[in-house]
Scaffold this motif. Structure first.
Motif, mmCIF file in Angstrom:
data_model
loop_
_atom_site.group_PDB
_atom_site.id
_atom_site.type_symbol
_atom_site.label_atom_id
_atom_site.label_comp_id
_atom_site.label_asym_id
_atom_site.label_seq_id
_atom_site.Cartn_x
_atom_site.Cartn_y
_atom_site.Cartn_z
ATOM 1 N N GLY A 289 0.787 -1.225 0.000
ATOM 2 C CA GLY A 289 0.000 0.000 0.000
ATOM 3 C C GLY A 289 0.816 1.270 0.000
ATOM 4 O O GLY A 289 0.265 2.350 0.256
ATOM 5 N N ALA A 290 2.102 1.186 -0.304
ATOM 6 C CA ALA A 290 2.943 2.384 -0.289
ATOM 7 C C ALA A 290 2.616 3.347 -1.421
ATOM 8 O O ALA A 290 2.985 4.518 -1.356
ATOM 9 C CB ALA A 290 4.424 1.992 -0.352
ATOM 10 N N GLY A 291 1.925 2.888 -2.448
ATOM 11 C CA GLY A 291 1.581 3.763 -3.556
ATOM 12 C C GLY A 291 0.786 3.011 -4.597
ATOM 13 O O GLY A 291 0.539 1.799 -4.478
ATOM 14 N N LEU A 292 0.390 3.719 -5.623
ATOM 15 C CA LEU A 292 -0.394 3.118 -6.696
ATOM 16 C C LEU A 292 -0.151 3.867 -7.987
ATOM 17 O O LEU A 292 0.366 5.001 -7.980
ATOM 18 C CB LEU A 292 -1.882 3.099 -6.361
ATOM 19 N N ALA A 293 -0.532 3.236 -9.096
ATOM 20 C CA ALA A 293 -0.444 3.844 -10.418
ATOM 21 C C ALA A 293 -1.829 3.850 -11.033
ATOM 22 O O ALA A 293 -2.549 2.846 -10.962
ATOM 23 C CB ALA A 293 0.527 3.075 -11.302
ATOM 24 N N ASN B 27 -2.655 2.636 2.991
ATOM 25 C CA ASN B 27 -1.808 1.629 3.636
ATOM 26 C C ASN B 27 -2.097 1.535 5.127
ATOM 27 O O ASN B 27 -1.297 1.002 5.893
ATOM 28 C CB ASN B 27 -0.331 1.939 3.401
ATOM 29 N N ILE B 28 -3.256 2.061 5.542
ATOM 30 C CA ILE B 28 -3.680 2.029 6.943
ATOM 31 C C ILE B 28 -4.756 0.949 7.093
ATOM 32 O O ILE B 28 -5.686 0.882 6.285
ATOM 33 C CB ILE B 28 -4.242 3.393 7.375
ATOM 34 N N PRO B 29 -4.667 0.094 8.110
ATOM 35 C CA PRO B 29 -5.758 -0.867 8.339
ATOM 36 C C PRO B 29 -7.058 -0.130 8.673
ATOM 37 O O PRO B 29 -7.061 0.804 9.477
ATOM 38 C CB PRO B 29 -5.256 -1.693 9.538
ATOM 39 N N TRP B 30 -8.159 -0.550 8.055
ATOM 40 C CA TRP B 30 -9.429 0.164 8.231
ATOM 41 C C TRP B 30 -10.576 -0.852 8.239
ATOM 42 O O TRP B 30 -10.689 -1.683 7.347
ATOM 43 C CB TRP B 30 -9.625 1.153 7.080
ATOM 44 N N ARG C 85 -4.886 -1.665 4.110
ATOM 45 C CA ARG C 85 -3.701 -2.466 4.402
ATOM 46 C C ARG C 85 -4.066 -3.937 4.659
ATOM 47 O O ARG C 85 -3.341 -4.845 4.246
ATOM 48 C CB ARG C 85 -2.979 -1.876 5.628
ATOM 49 N N MET C 86 -5.186 -4.182 5.327
ATOM 50 C CA MET C 86 -5.577 -5.554 5.615
ATOM 51 C C MET C 86 -5.897 -6.318 4.331
ATOM 52 O O MET C 86 -5.528 -7.497 4.184
ATOM 53 C CB MET C 86 -6.784 -5.561 6.557
ATOM 54 N N ALA C 87 -6.553 -5.660 3.373
ATOM 55 C CA ALA C 87 -6.856 -6.320 2.101
ATOM 56 C C ALA C 87 -5.589 -6.631 1.326
ATOM 57 O O ALA C 87 -5.462 -7.700 0.712
ATOM 58 C CB ALA C 87 -7.785 -5.438 1.272
ATOM 59 N N LEU C 88 -4.614 -5.698 1.341
ATOM 60 C CA LEU C 88 -3.369 -5.924 0.620
ATOM 61 C C LEU C 88 -2.531 -7.003 1.291
ATOM 62 O O LEU C 88 -1.839 -7.771 0.616
ATOM 63 C CB LEU C 88 -2.591 -4.613 0.515
ATOM 64 N N THR C 89 -2.561 -7.062 2.633
ATOM 65 C CA THR C 89 -1.848 -8.126 3.327
ATOM 66 C C THR C 89 -2.419 -9.487 2.942
ATOM 67 O O THR C 89 -1.678 -10.476 2.804
ATOM 68 C CB THR C 89 -1.952 -7.924 4.849
#
Length: 574
Positions: free
Chosen positions: A415-419, A499-502, A513-517
């Motif tokens: 989650g550090a960034g996106l394009a 990139n924050i858990p929500w 962040r939880m979905a990306l993990t």
């Protein structure tokens, strides 16, 4: 574990005390991309990281095992020979010559590597099938020629089989001394099978031997089937063997060429180099485009000009240099290798300077690669007119590769960034993805820009809390850096990435962040009603190199005001 050292030096066999920062081997940088975690598992790597602090040499707590003692001795010998060859050869030519003998490529500069890649001849500095065959072939020819000098030996001994055994021993020693890389070991197996066929009075070059080599390699390394080295090596050899078999069955009723001796020999050698280069390039181009998203249209020119020096000067000189090294008579061989390697590098630099020497292609899916592989297998394995049916999967693959499905949004795995794909069809970057990840995104998109290109931030509106951009369809996409921005953008954006858990409700589509993990790197594709997603971890939770996928958290997604009005119920929205 594999760790990088930022300062200080260590040697093979040293016992050290240090503090390392370790992480699990990372997964793909994009959905469908290269999976380092899978390769790390099959290589026995459980962690990667770095040592940033002080490194202290300490005595080993126990006696070294014999295998480690042997590996240390071989590594020290490789380092010594590398310095010897590089010193005599001089410059980058000496560095390339050393890499061809010992497998140590640390002295080759990045500029040289780029020239070799652009010219399509980078394979010459990676010890693989070409080098193994040239080394074994040189030993085979040398031993057979020396034994044939004696009438007694030539008439009473199986000279050809003796030369084959010597070539097998020499190829094995070459593999061990050059570091025993995976690709080198694979090439050794192929070479040993071909030479072993001579021992049992079979044809060395045949599809049966190639299939036997592939079976042995896959029994030893089943994961090799998915890698570019296996696919490109066996694809090229299959094409060459198929052509050789058909060439042997050609019509020989035509009279031979009337050219005089020197011209006839030169014409035959030149034609052989051109034909084999065309065949190998055509057979490996789809695999190279799939794995590296690049194509070198002038690779034929680079190989045709460089391979004669490698085949006739560099590798024979390497064999003679290794044989003369223990006696201190190796200087002429390394000097010749350095001179020939410099010529190869000049050729590479000239070809790399041609406009469009490297063409970026958009990444295509495994189904397209399967079409190309099926076409190659069908063309090489059939010997009747049925082989021309290979055009069917070939045309299908080309048509699919010409119109690949490109993602509209790429999200980094942490989650550090996106394009985001803008209205101009190019990607724009929000957040702070790593340089490596940006490079992977651009390469897969067929975009020749560098990660530092300022145009990558064009159209991105950022403040201290979030970045907002609109995609090609005008939808608002937010990259939120703190919780306040998440609350605000959940009400007014169409997509929120953070990139924050929500776990709180969000009216917009939320990737946190939880979905990306759980899912890893995620790609989103525009649809009529929103986006469809593909993640790098989808379907891989049961794999030993992937983290188990926890169940997705239950998140209430309230309807938007216009949706609640249509339902006529505020209680349902709450």
């Amino acid at each position: 574990m594999r760790v990088n050292i930022r300062s200080g030096t260590v040697a093979a066999g040293d016992h050290i005390t240090a503090t390392a920062r370790l992480l699990p081997p990372p997964g793909p940088a994009r959905a469908g991309g290269y999976d380092f975690g899978r390769d790390a598992f099959f290589r026995g790597l459980g962690a990667v990281g770095s040592i940033a602090g002080k490194i202290v040499l300490s005595p080993a707590p126990a006696e070294r095992p014999w295998r480690l003692v042997l590996d240390v001795a071989i590594d020290k010998a490789r380092n010594g020979l590398t310095q010897r060859i590089a010193g005599v050869g001089g410059g980058q030519g000496g560095a390339v010559a050393a890499a061809l003998v010992t497998g140590k490529r640390g002295l080759i500069t990045e500029a040289t590597n780029n020239d070799l890649r652009a010219a399509g001849i980078y394979h010459i500095v990676s010890i693989s099938g070409l080098h193994m065959v040239l080394a074994a072939g040189t030993i085979f020819w040398l031993v057979r020629a020396l034994l044939a000098l004696s009438q007694t030996l030539a008439l009473g001994w199986p000279v050809k089989k003796t030369a084959a055994v010597a070539a097998m021993l020499g190829a094995t020693a070459y593999c061990v001394f050059s570091g025993g890389d995976v690709a080198t070991e694979r090439s050794l197996i192929m070479t040993l099978v071909m030479l072993g066929a001579i021992l049992v009075d079979r044809a060395a070059l045949s599809m049966r031997n190639l299939a036997l080599a592939a079976i042995i390699v896959l029994l030893r390394e089943p994961d090799a089937l998915l890698g570019p080295s296996f696919q490109m090596s066996f694809g090229a050899v299959a094409a060459l063997i198929a052509f050789a078999e058909r060439w042997d069955r050609r019509d020989r009723s035509q009279p031979p060429s009337a050219l005089p001796w020197p011209l006839h020999t030169l014409w035959t050698a030149t034609l052989g180099i051109l034909v084999t280069t065309i065949l190998a390039t055509a057979a490996t181009a789809p695999f190279g485009a799939y794995h590296f998203q690049t194509f070198n249209p002038f690779g034929l020119l680079g190989n045709a000009m460089a391979l004669p020096f490698v085949s006739l000067c560099v590798m024979p000189a390497a064999v003679f240099g290794v044989l003369a090294y223990p006696f201190g008579l190796d200087w002429p061989a390394w000097a010749l290798m350095g001179l020939a390697s410099e010529i190869v590098l000049k050729v590479a630099h000239w070809v790399a300077g041609i406009e469009h020497s490297t063409v970026s292609v958009v990444a295509f899916g495994p189904a397209v690669l399967l079409c190309f592989a099926l076409s190659l297998l069908w063309l090489t394995l059939w010997t009747t007119w049925l082989r021309w049916l290979a055009a069917v999967p070939l045309v299908l693959g080309v048509a699919s590769a010409a119109k690949p499905e490109r993602p509209d949004i790429l999200i980094e795995r942490d989650g550090a960034g996106l394009a985001i794909r803008g209205g101009d069809g190019r990607l724009a970057i929000a957040g702070r993805p790593s340089r490596f990840v940006i490079q992977q995104w651009l390469v897969a998109d067929g975009d020749g820009r560098q990660p530092e290109d300022p145009s990558l931030r064009k159209g991105i509106e950022c403040d201290s809390r979030a970045c907002v951009i609109r995609d090609a369809r005008g939808r608002s996409i937010s990259y939120a850096r703190d919780r306040v921005a998440i609350i605000e953008d959940c009400r007014r954006a169409d997509l929120v990435v953070t990139n924050i858990p929500w776990s709180a409700p969000c009216e917009a589509r939320l990737v946190d962040r939880m979905a990306l993990t759980r899912d890893g790197a995620t790609s989103l594709y525009s649809t009529v009603g929103g986006w469809s997603s593909r993640s790098s971890e989808t379907g891989s939770g049961e794999r030993p190199w992937s983290r188990p996928r926890p169940p997705p958290p239950e998140r209430t997604r309230p309807n938007r005001p216009q949706e609640s009005e249509a339902d006529g119920s505020d209680s349902e929205r709450l």
